[in-house]
Design an enzyme around this catalytic site. Structure first.
Site, PDB file in Angstrom:
ATOM      1  N   HIS A  54       0.159  -4.591  -0.119  1.00  0.00           N
ATOM      2  CA  HIS A  54      -0.606  -3.467   0.531  1.00  0.00           C
ATOM      3  C   HIS A  54      -1.330  -3.176   0.236  1.00  0.00           C
ATOM      4  O   HIS A  54      -2.025  -2.672  -0.845  1.00  0.00           O
ATOM      5  CB  HIS A  54       1.239  -3.410   0.495  1.00  0.00           C
ATOM      6  CG  HIS A  54       1.722  -2.648  -0.274  1.00  0.00           C
ATOM      7  ND1 HIS A  54       2.483  -2.349  -1.691  1.00  0.00           N
ATOM      8  CD2 HIS A  54       0.937  -1.094  -1.231  1.00  0.00           C
ATOM      9  CE1 HIS A  54       3.105  -1.729  -2.289  1.00  0.00           C
ATOM     10  NE2 HIS A  54       2.028  -0.726  -1.909  1.00  0.00           N
TER      11      HIS A  54
HETATM   12  P1  TYD Z   1       7.077  -2.394  -2.501  1.00  0.00           P
HETATM   13  O1  TYD Z   1       6.770  -2.065  -2.745  1.00  0.00           O
HETATM   14  O2  TYD Z   1       7.368  -3.992  -2.128  1.00  0.00           O
HETATM   15  O3  TYD Z   1       7.190  -3.085  -4.278  1.00  0.00           O
HETATM   16  P2  TYD Z   1       5.602  -3.667  -4.761  1.00  0.00           P
HETATM   17  O4  TYD Z   1       4.905  -3.435  -3.291  1.00  0.00           O
HETATM   18  O5  TYD Z   1       5.973  -3.292  -5.977  1.00  0.00           O
HETATM   19  O6  TYD Z   1       5.703  -5.171  -5.059  1.00  0.00           O
HETATM   20  O7  TYD Z   1       9.284  -2.318  -2.415  1.00  0.00           O
HETATM   21  C1  TYD Z   1      10.094  -3.093  -3.461  1.00  0.00           C
HETATM   22  C2  TYD Z   1      11.263  -2.093  -2.382  1.00  0.00           C
HETATM   23  O8  TYD Z   1      11.583  -1.352  -3.393  1.00  0.00           O
HETATM   24  C3  TYD Z   1      11.715  -2.527  -1.617  1.00  0.00           C
HETATM   25  O9  TYD Z   1      12.873  -2.519  -0.802  1.00  0.00           O
HETATM   26  C4  TYD Z   1      10.866  -0.418  -1.131  1.00  0.00           C
HETATM   27  C5  TYD Z   1      11.540  -0.475  -2.468  1.00  0.00           C
HETATM   28  N1  TYD Z   1      11.299   1.283  -2.935  1.00  0.00           N
HETATM   29  C6  TYD Z   1      11.496   2.438  -2.807  1.00  0.00           C
HETATM   30  O10 TYD Z   1      13.141   2.293  -2.210  1.00  0.00           O
HETATM   31  N2  TYD Z   1      11.531   3.238  -2.809  1.00  0.00           N
HETATM   32  C7  TYD Z   1      10.030   3.617  -3.549  1.00  0.00           C
HETATM   33  O11 TYD Z   1       9.233   4.513  -4.045  1.00  0.00           O
HETATM   34  C8  TYD Z   1       8.752   2.212  -3.819  1.00  0.00           C
HETATM   35  C9  TYD Z   1       8.146   2.083  -4.375  1.00  0.00           C
HETATM   36  C10 TYD Z   1       9.768   1.073  -3.270  1.00  0.00           C
END
Ligand code: TYD
Length: 143
Positions: A54
């Site tokens: 992302h």
């Molecule tokens: P995501 O951003 O998709 O993880 P990555 O980019 O590391 O693969 O986040 C995974 C899950 O955690 C998603 O359901 C959103 C949640 N999340 C939060 O609630 N707060 C946060 O600060 C972050 C980074 C993620």
């Protein structure tokens, strides 16, 4: 002018060493160019898994391998580079508008992230085609 992967610099972090081990301190606006409003860390990442995938519209982050190692692919829509993180006294700054993917985590790796804003799903661009459009709308890195 929009941000480019060349704005995503590797930041050496100060390490204070003594015979009982090391300590690294990061203070917002002192060692990194933003105030830290959120900290999170990734751990217990199964072998072969990738994270990220992302971009953020406004968020700045410093990503550190607090333990172990992993790679960070950085993509500004025009150019790409891979930063390898494998020491707790280095971090990579990821500026807004950069697509990132984290991969090749070593066993036991801990990815520590210092972020400039609290969590806001509206700041995410999770679709690569949308990221490319966003990137074009925000102008060429060459101006
Ligand atoms: P995501 O951003 O998709 O993880 P990555 O980019 O590391 O693969 O986040 C995974 C899950 O955690 C998603 O359901 C959103 C949640 N999340 C939060 O609630 N707060 C946060 O600060 C972050 C980074 C993620």
């Amino acid at each position: 002018m929009k941000n480019s992967i060349y704005d995503c610099v590797m930041l050496p972090l100060r390490k204070i060493h003594n015979r009982a081990g090391n300590i690294t301190i990061i203070e917002g606006q002192r060692n990194i160019p933003f105030d830290v409003r959120r900290i999170y860390y990734l751990y217990d990442i199964p072998g072969g898994e990738a994270r990220g995938g992302h971009a953020h519209r406004d968020l700045c982050q410093l990503i550190i391998a607090a333990s172990g190692s992993f790679n960070v692919l950085l993509d500004d829509g025009e150019n790409k580079k891979i930063a390898t993180l494998n020491r707790p006294d280095y971090g990579v700054m990821v500026v807004p508008g950069i697509w990132r993917e984290l991969f090749e985590f070593s066993s036991g790796a801990i990815c520590l992230v210092l972020a400039s804003q609290k969590y806001d799903e509206r700041d995410y661009i999770r679709n690569y085609d949308q990221f490319v459009s966003f990137s074009r709308e925000h102008g060429s890195i060459t101006g």
